[in-house]
Design an enzyme around this catalytic site. Structure first.
Site, PDB file in Angstrom:
ATOM      1  N   CYS A   1       0.686  -1.061   0.191  1.00  0.00           N
ATOM      2  CA  CYS A   1      -0.051  -0.448  -0.284  1.00  0.00           C
ATOM      3  C   CYS A   1       0.765   1.190  -0.053  1.00  0.00           C
ATOM      4  CB  CYS A   1      -0.362  -0.489   1.406  1.00  0.00           C
ATOM      5  SG  CYS A   1      -2.205   1.205   1.703  1.00  0.00           S
TER       6      CYS A   1
ATOM      7  N   CYS B   1      -5.601   5.652 -12.042  1.00  0.00           N
ATOM      8  CA  CYS B   1      -4.055   6.071 -12.065  1.00  0.00           C
ATOM      9  C   CYS B   1      -2.615   4.674 -11.548  1.00  0.00           C
ATOM     10  CB  CYS B   1      -3.683   6.731 -10.602  1.00  0.00           C
ATOM     11  SG  CYS B   1      -4.283   7.038  -9.116  1.00  0.00           S
TER      12      CYS B   1
ATOM     13  N   CYS C   1      -4.389  -0.766   0.353  1.00  0.00           N
ATOM     14  CA  CYS C   1      -4.700  -1.913   0.512  1.00  0.00           C
ATOM     15  C   CYS C   1      -6.682  -1.637   1.255  1.00  0.00           C
ATOM     16  CB  CYS C   1      -4.074  -1.476   2.696  1.00  0.00           C
ATOM     17  SG  CYS C   1      -4.485  -0.725   3.608  1.00  0.00           S
TER      18      CYS C   1
ATOM     19  N   HIS D   1      -7.422   2.394   2.735  1.00  0.00           N
ATOM     20  CA  HIS D   1      -7.040   3.187   2.277  1.00  0.00           C
ATOM     21  C   HIS D   1      -7.247   2.737   0.712  1.00  0.00           C
ATOM     22  CE1 HIS D   1      -3.563   3.357   5.221  1.00  0.00           C
ATOM     23  NE2 HIS D   1      -4.412   4.162   5.372  1.00  0.00           N
TER      24      HIS D   1
ATOM     25  N   HIS E   1      -9.141   6.203  -1.164  1.00  0.00           N
ATOM     26  CA  HIS E   1      -8.564   7.055  -2.322  1.00  0.00           C
ATOM     27  C   HIS E   1      -9.694   6.891  -2.720  1.00  0.00           C
ATOM     28  CE1 HIS E   1      -6.033   7.034  -5.899  1.00  0.00           C
ATOM     29  NE2 HIS E   1      -6.751   6.491  -6.597  1.00  0.00           N
TER      30      HIS E   1
ATOM     31  N   HIS F   1     -11.210   7.701 -10.620  1.00  0.00           N
ATOM     32  CA  HIS F   1     -10.348   6.207  -9.891  1.00  0.00           C
ATOM     33  C   HIS F   1     -11.642   6.145  -8.623  1.00  0.00           C
ATOM     34  CE1 HIS F   1      -7.012   9.022  -9.975  1.00  0.00           C
ATOM     35  NE2 HIS F   1      -7.697  10.013  -9.563  1.00  0.00           N
TER      36      HIS F   1
ATOM     37  N   CYS G   1     -16.333  -2.065  -8.587  1.00  0.00           N
ATOM     38  CA  CYS G   1     -16.554  -0.472  -7.787  1.00  0.00           C
ATOM     39  C   CYS G   1     -17.234  -0.255  -7.136  1.00  0.00           C
ATOM     40  CB  CYS G   1     -17.636  -0.194  -9.185  1.00  0.00           C
ATOM     41  SG  CYS G   1     -18.047   1.336  -9.300  1.00  0.00           S
TER      42      CYS G   1
ATOM     43  N   CYS H   1     -14.198 -16.152   9.945  1.00  0.00           N
ATOM     44  CA  CYS H   1     -13.368 -16.345  10.381  1.00  0.00           C
ATOM     45  C   CYS H   1     -14.121 -17.981  10.751  1.00  0.00           C
ATOM     46  CB  CYS H   1     -12.568 -16.741  11.788  1.00  0.00           C
ATOM     47  SG  CYS H   1     -13.814 -15.193  12.839  1.00  0.00           S
TER      48      CYS H   1
ATOM     49  N   HIS I   1     -13.850 -15.058  17.492  1.00  0.00           N
ATOM     50  CA  HIS I   1     -13.597 -15.251  17.009  1.00  0.00           C
ATOM     51  C   HIS I   1     -12.882 -17.238  16.880  1.00  0.00           C
ATOM     52  CE1 HIS I   1     -10.040 -15.515  13.695  1.00  0.00           C
ATOM     53  NE2 HIS I   1      -9.569 -16.159  14.233  1.00  0.00           N
TER      54      HIS I   1
END
Length: 520
Positions: free
Chosen positions: A29, A44, A49, A56, A60, A82, A95, A168, A471
């Protein structure tokens, strides 16, 4: 789904020099430098990540939308949104504006060209890195992953499963089922099913929750997943194709919230059973079972129609015996089962660990005894007596009329109290070998000397306090060794660790079946 934003969002050349060096699956990332779940923007070519790492890639996209709110935006800004990105490991396309996976392409086929280019980069990086990996196999890093078994050194060959976002519960069940030898081998030996025809034949299917039901096969994706788990790969396998089929045919499991592993297992086995009964695209896989199975008719348990590998392996039969306390009328009913759900007796529910306090430890036998003991039904469960012709007080008792080849025992750790579903965190002692079920049989005298003995094959464990949180991990034995499966991480463990686990689901294999005297 058919995404309408591709033409304005897919702007990079398929052979763009802007791509980072190295294999796409290990790209980092550009913000946090994490190499987990990398996604490349198709506008771009920047790498970020996924939302289940630090999110991120989505940020973005969101940051890129800010200039578009300005009325003085340029035409170039209007086009470059983007919006669309591609998973650098599975090459699926997503998308953000549609909030869904994409199955269509641009008129020039740019998405497929980028996908093929990333695959070529991955293959090239693998080839260039081959000699280095061979040297790594000889150094101490790998030696630490080796275990001596009977004097010979063997490498860990188990493969983990990527967590797709609170999945999980699914990973623990899949790893457990993959270590049920008879069950797993049946699916791995099935022929592949061709889901598509014409121009797209032979290409990988990128599943989406918007596709039609006729385009997905749970049996096929389950088969692919099982085949991937014991091929010796050190890289975790992503079960996303299977998960999207689950979304499609099991609406209860759509989304990324935590789910109950036992509930998922039941849905999974039920739907595998139904699909195997009906076949797929006209191919009856029940016919394959009929041809290849050496099971006698008495060994088959039919739930909702013809027998399949699901009922042949997990299917048993219970006798439900109800007695009217007023007139003594007895009613008997036979019910098929794929697993038994056992209450943890109330006198043990305050004990949270094996050594927390003095006194007897709750054992699996206590739970089985509580399940099969004679029980007087309370006022809310009055029995409709046909002789008395009204509801009467009665007693109920379960007997096992037929034991399955694989005995699945579910410990009921979650109970509703008022408006909350609390967890019973009591430690339950369970045997690794020699679980004797003979005393719970309706006709124990008709069973063979070892047909009632079971050895443990896998354990699913829930860590945490609630069914909607926490978990799941699994322990399973493979070729005489115990493994701990924690999503993408697989480690060797020992029997002492396994028996200390607070089991949620236990899978026991009939000893005679394990020896191979009655193979499917």
């Amino acid at each position: 789904m058919e995404c309408p934003h591709l033409s304005s969002s897919v702007c990079i050349a398929p052979d763009s020099a802007k791509f980072p060096n190295g294999s796409p699956s290990s790209w980092c990332c550009s913000v946090c430098r994490s190499n987990k779940s990398p996604w490349v923007c198709l506008t771009c070519s920047s790498v970020h990540c996924g939302r289940y790492v630090n999110g991120h890639a989505k940020k973005h996209y969101e940051d890129a939308q800010v200039p578009l709110t300005n009325h003085k935006k340029s035409e170039k800004q209007d086009k470059a949104q983007h919006t669309v990105c591609m998973d650098c490991s599975s090459y699926s396309t997503y998308c953000y504006r549609c909030d869904d996976f994409v199955v269509n392409d641009t008129k020039l086929g740019l998405v497929q060209k980028v996908r093929e280019h990333l695959q070529n980069l991955e293959n090239s990086a693998f080839t260039a890195d081959r000699h280095r990996k061979r040297k790594l196999l000889e150094n101490s890093t790998l030696n630490s992953k080796l275990l001596k078994v009977n004097g010979s050194t063997t490498a860990i060959c188990a493969t983990g499963l990527r967590n797709l976002g609170n999945t999980c519960f699914m990973n623990a069940i899949l790893q457990s089922l993959s270590n049920i030898e008879q069950f797993c081998c049946y699916f791995k030996e099935l022929p592949a099913v061709e889901l598509r025809n014409g121009k797209t034949a032979g290409r990988r299917t990128y599943h989406t929750r918007s596709q039609g039901d006729n385009n997905v096969s749970l049996v096929e994706e389950f088969r692919k997943t099982l085949c991937a788990l014991w091929q010796g790969s050190q890289t975790a396998f992503s079960p996303e194709s299977l998960f999207y089929v689950v979304w499609k045919i099991m609406p209860n499991f759509r989304g990324y919230q935590q789910q109950d592993a036992h509930e998922f297992m039941r849905y999974l086995l039920d739907h595998l059973h139904l699909e195997l009964q009906g076949g797929f695209n006209g191919v009856s896989r029940s016919a394959i079972l009929q041809e290849n199975s050496t099971l006698s008719a008495s060994n088959k348990c039919c739930i909702n129609g013809a027998s399949t590998v699901v009922t042949a392996i997990f299917g048993g039969i219970l006798q439900n015996e109800v007695n009217c306390l007023i007139c003594g009328t007895e009613s008997r009913k036979f019910d098929p089962f794929l697993d038994l759900s056992l209450d943890i007796p109330s006198q043990f529910r305050s004990k949270r660990s094996k050594n927390q306090e003095n006194g007897p430890v709750c054992s699996l036998r206590d739970c089985l005894r509580s399940f099969t003991d004679l029980e007087e039904l309370d006022e809310t469960e009055l029995y409709m007596c046909h002789k008395c012709k009204k509801k009467q007080k009665s007693t109920k008792k379960f007997w096992i009329q037929k034991l399955p080849k694989v005995l699945c025992l579910h410990l009921k750790r979650f109970h509703w109290t008022a408006y909350l579903r609390n967890k019973v965190d009591t430690y339950v002692e369970f045997p690794l070998r020699g679980l004797d079920m003979k005393c719970y049989l309706l006709e124990p005298e008709n069973s063979g000397p070892e047909s009632c003995l079971y050895d443990l094959a896998a354990v699913v464990v829930h860590h945490g306090s609630g069914v909607g949180s926490g978990h799941y991990t699994a322990y399973a034995t493979h070729e005489g060794r115990w493994f701990h499966f924690n999503d993408s991480t697989v480690t060797l463990t020992d029997e002492e660790t396994v028996v200390k686990a607070k089991a949620y689901i236990l899978f026991y294999v009939e000893r005679q079946a394990r020896a191979g005297s009655d193979k499917l």
